[in-house]
Design an enzyme around this catalytic site. Structure first.
Site, PDB file in Angstrom:
ATOM      1  N   SER A 182      18.509   1.036 -18.797  1.00  0.00           N
ATOM      2  CA  SER A 182      16.553   1.421 -18.879  1.00  0.00           C
ATOM      3  C   SER A 182      16.779   1.643 -16.683  1.00  0.00           C
ATOM      4  CB  SER A 182      16.448  -0.502 -18.918  1.00  0.00           C
ATOM      5  OG  SER A 182      15.014  -0.336 -18.974  1.00  0.00           O
ATOM      6  N   ASP A 433      12.916   5.395 -28.571  1.00  0.00           N
ATOM      7  CA  ASP A 433      13.143   5.053 -27.452  1.00  0.00           C
ATOM      8  C   ASP A 433      11.913   5.214 -26.776  1.00  0.00           C
ATOM      9  OD1 ASP A 433      12.841   2.836 -25.710  1.00  0.00           O
ATOM     10  OD2 ASP A 433      14.509   4.151 -24.463  1.00  0.00           O
ATOM     11  N   HIS A 458      16.173   1.850 -27.715  1.00  0.00           N
ATOM     12  CA  HIS A 458      16.214   1.450 -25.633  1.00  0.00           C
ATOM     13  C   HIS A 458      17.419   0.761 -25.861  1.00  0.00           C
ATOM     14  CE1 HIS A 458      14.220   0.376 -22.324  1.00  0.00           C
ATOM     15  NE2 HIS A 458      14.993  -0.167 -21.707  1.00  0.00           N
TER      16      HIS A 458
END
Ligand SMILES: *[C@@H]1O[C@H](CO)[C@@H](O)[C@H](O)[C@H]1NC(C)=O
Ligand SMILES: *[C@@H]1O[C@H](CO)[C@@H](O)[C@H](O)[C@H]1NC(C)=O
Ligand SMILES: *[C@@H]1O[C@H](CO)[C@@H](O)[C@H](O)[C@H]1NC(C)=O
Ligand SMILES: *[C@@H]1O[C@H](CO)[C@@H](O)[C@H](O)[C@H]1NC(C)=O
Length: 496
Positions: A182, A433, A458
């Site tokens: 991320s 994601d 994710h």
């Protein structure tokens, strides 16, 4: 991982011109607290906690710049082959917006592969998050203190800490590989580009480094969320899409809100319909992000493929049933899979007033414009820089710099640029994601590669391996290990 989705939502639903400033990866402090509380028993991870005296400001030489703060990092040397020559690698997780222990417990990949590489594992906490607070409890008090919070300072922190650690361990010859997911994945990729003399390569998982300016279409994030639901069931998508109008039609005098509160099992009387919208919105977005193929507990405890499970709930109702009842039941899967909730804290659960680190970053450098298209399942809206900027000025007294990230780190024509000037980066993504759309999805060169899975979510690859992992996930991780091994071999073969 997440914005001020919350911050963003606040805008969307309370202004007449809907503005989307959304980075649902990132957590507001409050969201984060609740995550910690609901965290399932963490797998046994044995890290030693250390604090490193770090410079407050790496880039100016004002007297105050040399003030220090204590930066937390975790270290595990149980698999490290120190050897007489100290050649085994050091794997460093470049911490993102939250408590580093939480990221460590959701990045089991490093522990899983450490024995094979005989690697030293280090997780460095990002300044202004967790316990690495330069001004203690006052760190997020104002722009005066928050001014020291940005990605360039964070990268410099990592560089300084890694050099100090290698020196202290007499491990100058050990190659360093950085890993992150991320925002942490963005930092890992940027770290490799800015500090190639410190890291031999980067594994950047679900790293939306192209979610800036107009590189990625602004509607792509919410279109991707919508696609996840549409792929699961067209009826499910249509019910969610139609539910916003039904919500909007709830009479806003006391009776209407009371009834709505009962439907949504709210702990306290609702003050407006907007909190319900935010609550539903968050459930759908976060569930899409963590649409993992196995049972997991990242944001919340959830079953395997939770989007499909939500849609089964919606599809299980008779066609003519009230849409709000259907979406409430679906969202309950997200908020109450553990079966522990007596009622839902709807008013309080999603509103983010209070200052916190990610909102600050979103209001300064991390400007990720997002819109909702007519084709998606969310109410259409468009990103309006002026409104966004006004909110940031009001909240922090700062004007966002929407072009700074692409100036500092690049992003435009990334293929041409990195083909010539980059090397040793893996961009891994899963197409379920919604952040995947802002990541690098194509192979750029022999050593700047994209490992993309159609059903991944994710930073799924960074999670602990489980017995239920599908073959495509096992294969993605196998390729990552193989590529990292190649970087390390190449490093040693050139090392005299
Ligand atoms: C390296 O050692 C020095 C001196 O003991 C210490 O201040 C510093 O925190 C150590 N570095 C790291 C990364 O722990
Ligand atoms: C949460 O789930 C449990 C078990 O299904 C149920 O008894 C409880 O009412 C649910 N909570 C809410 C707020 O719906
Ligand atoms: C919101 O939650 C906080 C603690 O999490 C609590 O102190 C506060 O009273 C709550 N506010 C409302 C309106 O429920
Ligand atoms: C990139 O190359 C690798 C082989 O090195 C391949 O497995 C992978 O599928 C390629 N990625 C894409 C997005 O085509």
């Amino acid at each position: 991982m997440a914005l001020s989705l919350i911050f963003l939502l606040f805008f969307i639903f309370t202004t007449t011109i809907p503005t989307t400033l959304s980075n649902p990866i990132f957590f507001t402090t409050k969201t984060y607290q609740s995550l910690i509380q609901t965290k399932s028993p963490t797998p046994k991870i044995t890290y030693k906690t250390q604090f490193f005296p770090q410079h407050l400001d790496h880039f100016t030489f004002q007297p105050k710049s040399s003030n220090i703060f204590y930066q937390k990092y975790l270290i595990n040397s149980q698999y490290w082959d120190e050897g007489p020559q100290h050649r085994a690698p050091i794997f460093v997780y470049t911490g993102n917006e939250g408590d580093i222990e939480w990221f460590a417990s959701n990045t089991g990949f490093m522990l899983d592969v450490a024995p094979k590489f005989q690697a030293l594992l280090v997780f460095i906490e990002h300044r202004f998050y967790g316990e690495s607070l330069p001004f203690g409890k006052d760190s997020s008090k104002s722009a005066e203190t928050l001014g020291y919070l940005n990605s360039q300072q964070a990268l410099a922190d990592f560089a300084v800490l890694i050099r100090s650690l290698k020196h202290n361990l007499s491990a100058e010859a050990s190659p360093v590989v950085v890993l992150g997911g991320s925002y942490g994945g963005m930092l890992a990729a940027w770290f490799r580009l800015k500090y190639p003399h410190i890291a031999v390569g980067a594994l950047a998982s679900s790293a939306p480094i192209l979610q800036f300016d107009d590189i990625t279409p602004w509607t792509s994030f919410y279109d991707a969320v919508s696609k996840d639901f549409k792929d699961a069931s067209l009826n499910c998508f249509n019910v969610i899409k139609g539910s916003w109008d039904e919500l909007q039609a709830v009479p806003t005098q006391k009776e209407g809100l009371l009834e709505l509160g009962r439907t949504f099992r709210a702990c306290k009387d609702l003050q407006s319909i907007y909190s319900v919208r935010d609550w539903l919105w968050s459930a759908f977005v976060y569930t899409a992000m963590v649409n993992y193929p196995t049972q997991a507990n990242f944001m919340m405890p959830l079953p395997a493929y939770p989007v499909e499970e939500m849609c089964k709930i919606i599809d299980g109702f008779p066609q003519e049933a009230n849409k709000l009842t259907k979406v409430f039941s679906a969202a309950s899967l997200y908020y109450n899979y553990s079966s522990t909730e007596k009622c839902f804290d709807i008013e309080n659960g999603t509103s983010a007033h209070g200052l916190n680190g990610w909102d600050w970053q979103a209001c300064t450098e991390m400007v990720m414009p997002m819109s909702c298209s007519n084709e998606g399942m969310f109410p259409p809206s468009t990103f309006n820089y002026k409104d966004f900027s006004d909110q940031c000025i009001k909240k922090y007294g700062v004007t966002p710099r929407p072009h700074w990230i692409t100036t500092e780190f690049g992003g435009d024509r990334i293929e041409q640029v990195l083909e010539r000037f980059g090397s040793n980066i893996i961009f891994s993504s899963g197409m379920k994601d919604p952040w995947s759309r802002g990541s690098v999805l194509k192979n750029i060169s022999a050593s700047v590669v994209a490992l993309v899975t159609q059903r991944g979510a994710h930073h799924l690859d960074l999670r602990f391996a489980t017995k239920e992992d599908p073959d495509w996930l096992i294969e993605q991780r196998r390729q990552e290990v193989e590529i990292i091994q190649r970087w390390i071999d190449e490093y040693h073969s050139g090392y005299k």
